[in-house]
Scaffold this motif. Sequence first.
Motif, mmCIF file in Angstrom:
data_model
loop_
_atom_site.group_PDB
_atom_site.id
_atom_site.type_symbol
_atom_site.label_atom_id
_atom_site.label_comp_id
_atom_site.label_asym_id
_atom_site.label_seq_id
_atom_site.Cartn_x
_atom_site.Cartn_y
_atom_site.Cartn_z
ATOM 1 N N VAL A 140 0.844 -1.200 0.000
ATOM 2 C CA VAL A 140 0.000 0.000 0.000
ATOM 3 C C VAL A 140 0.875 1.245 0.000
ATOM 4 C CG1 VAL A 140 -1.630 1.366 1.360
ATOM 5 C CG2 VAL A 140 -2.003 -1.098 1.077
ATOM 6 N N LYS A 141 1.902 1.258 0.828
ATOM 7 C CA LYS A 141 2.794 2.425 0.874
ATOM 8 C C LYS A 141 3.470 2.651 -0.472
ATOM 9 C CE LYS A 141 3.882 2.344 5.836
ATOM 10 N NZ LYS A 141 4.947 2.228 6.860
ATOM 11 N N CYS A 142 3.848 1.574 -1.123
ATOM 12 C CA CYS A 142 4.465 1.681 -2.448
ATOM 13 C C CYS A 142 3.505 2.343 -3.439
ATOM 14 C CB CYS A 142 4.860 0.291 -2.943
ATOM 15 S SG CYS A 142 5.485 0.245 -4.638
ATOM 16 N N ILE A 143 2.243 1.916 -3.427
ATOM 17 C CA ILE A 143 1.232 2.469 -4.332
ATOM 18 C C ILE A 143 0.981 3.943 -4.021
ATOM 19 C CG2 ILE A 143 -1.231 2.389 -4.946
ATOM 20 C CD1 ILE A 143 -1.045 -0.681 -4.461
ATOM 21 N N VAL A 144 0.767 4.239 -2.736
ATOM 22 C CA VAL A 144 0.398 5.606 -2.340
ATOM 23 C C VAL A 144 1.538 6.583 -2.609
ATOM 24 C CG1 VAL A 144 -0.216 7.059 -0.371
ATOM 25 C CG2 VAL A 144 -1.333 4.839 -0.680
ATOM 26 N N LEU A 145 2.767 6.181 -2.367
ATOM 27 C CA LEU A 145 3.902 7.053 -2.657
ATOM 28 C C LEU A 145 3.927 7.450 -4.133
ATOM 29 C CD1 LEU A 145 6.935 5.635 -0.614
ATOM 30 C CD2 LEU A 145 5.974 7.940 -0.474
ATOM 31 N N GLN A 146 3.641 6.488 -4.997
ATOM 32 C CA GLN A 146 3.653 6.777 -6.434
ATOM 33 C C GLN A 146 2.523 7.728 -6.830
ATOM 34 O OE1 GLN A 146 4.860 3.433 -9.167
ATOM 35 N NE2 GLN A 146 4.430 2.225 -7.337
ATOM 36 N N VAL A 147 1.346 7.521 -6.239
ATOM 37 C CA VAL A 147 0.232 8.424 -6.529
ATOM 38 C C VAL A 147 0.548 9.830 -6.036
ATOM 39 C CG1 VAL A 147 -2.230 8.871 -6.221
ATOM 40 C CG2 VAL A 147 -1.431 6.513 -6.402
ATOM 41 N N LEU A 148 1.139 9.922 -4.851
ATOM 42 C CA LEU A 148 1.502 11.230 -4.299
ATOM 43 C C LEU A 148 2.548 11.939 -5.161
ATOM 44 C CD1 LEU A 148 1.613 10.484 -0.456
ATOM 45 C CD2 LEU A 148 0.007 11.997 -1.635
ATOM 46 N N ARG A 149 3.491 11.182 -5.717
ATOM 47 C CA ARG A 149 4.487 11.810 -6.601
ATOM 48 C C ARG A 149 3.822 12.390 -7.838
ATOM 49 N NH1 ARG A 149 7.795 6.714 -5.589
ATOM 50 N NH2 ARG A 149 9.055 7.236 -3.747
ATOM 51 N N GLY A 150 2.882 11.629 -8.397
ATOM 52 C CA GLY A 150 2.150 12.149 -9.541
ATOM 53 C C GLY A 150 1.324 13.371 -9.182
ATOM 54 N N LEU A 151 0.689 13.337 -8.011
ATOM 55 C CA LEU A 151 -0.114 14.478 -7.561
ATOM 56 C C LEU A 151 0.762 15.704 -7.314
ATOM 57 C CD1 LEU A 151 -2.826 13.232 -5.037
ATOM 58 C CD2 LEU A 151 -3.151 14.178 -7.327
ATOM 59 N N ILE A 228 -8.578 6.938 -0.630
ATOM 60 C CA ILE A 228 -7.940 5.840 -1.364
ATOM 61 C C ILE A 228 -6.984 5.073 -0.453
ATOM 62 C CG2 ILE A 228 -6.292 5.331 -3.206
ATOM 63 C CD1 ILE A 228 -7.632 7.685 -4.765
ATOM 64 N N LEU A 229 -6.186 5.787 0.349
ATOM 65 C CA LEU A 229 -5.266 5.132 1.284
ATOM 66 C C LEU A 229 -6.027 4.204 2.223
ATOM 67 C CD1 LEU A 229 -2.614 4.683 2.829
ATOM 68 C CD2 LEU A 229 -3.012 6.861 4.006
ATOM 69 N N ALA A 230 -7.116 4.713 2.793
ATOM 70 C CA ALA A 230 -7.912 3.898 3.713
ATOM 71 C C ALA A 230 -8.504 2.686 3.001
ATOM 72 C CB ALA A 230 -9.023 4.749 4.328
ATOM 73 N N GLU A 231 -8.954 2.877 1.760
ATOM 74 C CA GLU A 231 -9.562 1.783 0.994
ATOM 75 C C GLU A 231 -8.547 0.692 0.680
ATOM 76 O OE1 GLU A 231 -12.170 1.246 -3.147
ATOM 77 O OE2 GLU A 231 -11.840 3.223 -2.264
ATOM 78 N N LEU A 232 -7.325 1.088 0.356
ATOM 79 C CA LEU A 232 -6.298 0.098 0.062
ATOM 80 C C LEU A 232 -5.932 -0.702 1.310
ATOM 81 C CD1 LEU A 232 -3.932 2.237 -2.219
ATOM 82 C CD2 LEU A 232 -5.443 0.375 -2.941
ATOM 83 N N LEU A 233 -5.892 -0.035 2.467
ATOM 84 C CA LEU A 233 -5.544 -0.720 3.707
ATOM 85 C C LEU A 233 -6.659 -1.645 4.188
ATOM 86 C CD1 LEU A 233 -3.814 2.210 5.638
ATOM 87 C CD2 LEU A 233 -2.695 0.124 4.804
ATOM 88 N N ALA A 234 -7.893 -1.175 4.077
ATOM 89 C CA ALA A 234 -9.032 -1.933 4.606
ATOM 90 C C ALA A 234 -9.626 -2.904 3.588
ATOM 91 C CB ALA A 234 -10.116 -0.972 5.080
#
Length: 327
Positions: A140-151, A228-234
């Motif tokens: 999840v952290k890997c995914i979210v970091l990439q989305v944040l970089r794009g954002l 999205i972060l919460a959805e990926l974790l849960a």
Amino acid sequence: MGDAESESEQIRLKCIRKEGFFTVPPEHRLGRCRSVKEFEKLNRIGEGTYGIVYRARDTQTDEIVALKKVRMDKEKDGVPISSLREITLLLRLRHPNIVELKEVVVGNHLESIFLVMGYCEQDLASLLENMPTPFSEAQVKCIVLQVLRGLQYLHQNFIIHRDLKVSNLLMTDKGCVKTADFGLARAYGIPVKPMTPKVVTLWYRAPELLLGTTTQTTSIDMWAMGCILAELLAHKPLLPGTSEIHQVDLIVQLLGTPSENIWPVSAWPLLSPTPLPRATARDGLESSYFKEKPLPCEPELMPTFPHHRNKQAAPATSEGQGKRCKP
């Protein structure tokens, strides 16, 4: 001439369509458009408000691409403004975590236009619905970091996506995550001008939008990012509202009764011109969360999954179908 019409005309002046050509500003010139006949459609992988998407093969290079047909059925005056926005924005955006617009191709008629995009094997919505177990926290952290970089890249370039959700996050088989679908994206400036609050899919819509603000900043993308972060974790949606009222109620249940300490409710038109302060993409990237164990895994170490999108038996009738794609 209204805001939408004037913006449409400005974009049309920058993206003038001529027979056989799609002319853009010199710094992003595409030259003569190829025919869509040079692409072999392999299968349908998605359908949204703004068009149908196919997996296709470029017969000239053998490259596999995503071919997005621009929806024209409700248009009488040329290319829809949403598609013009998407084209003009994507032509100027180049980032590893943003989907790439390679070129624009045409069909038999001038009104038949396709966007040739970089192909990603997965979208996160399909993955979440078909995975037997959730992503690990490191994944999840890997995914979210990439989305944040794009954002961060988008926001530094004064662009708000305005439709972040798991179905608009794509992932390659090499673990690279890319934000897609820029049909609702808008460039903004200072001072911020009013925009319609009817944006962002309901489950990911920030409270200020639900309460009628017309002043939008990058904060609305960051609210969606938190969902999205919460959805990926849960492994399930955080705020699956069935209506705007229900959505507000779910937010209140989660965060407590609104007060001036946490929300500037007195400043919003249904309560504003003043958007809710929220962490930025840069704040997110610098968060200690990503430095704590388990550390984010590298994209190359993300697992690979079956290509569920390539097995779709029937097309969706609207972008709202699917339990993670509520309007």
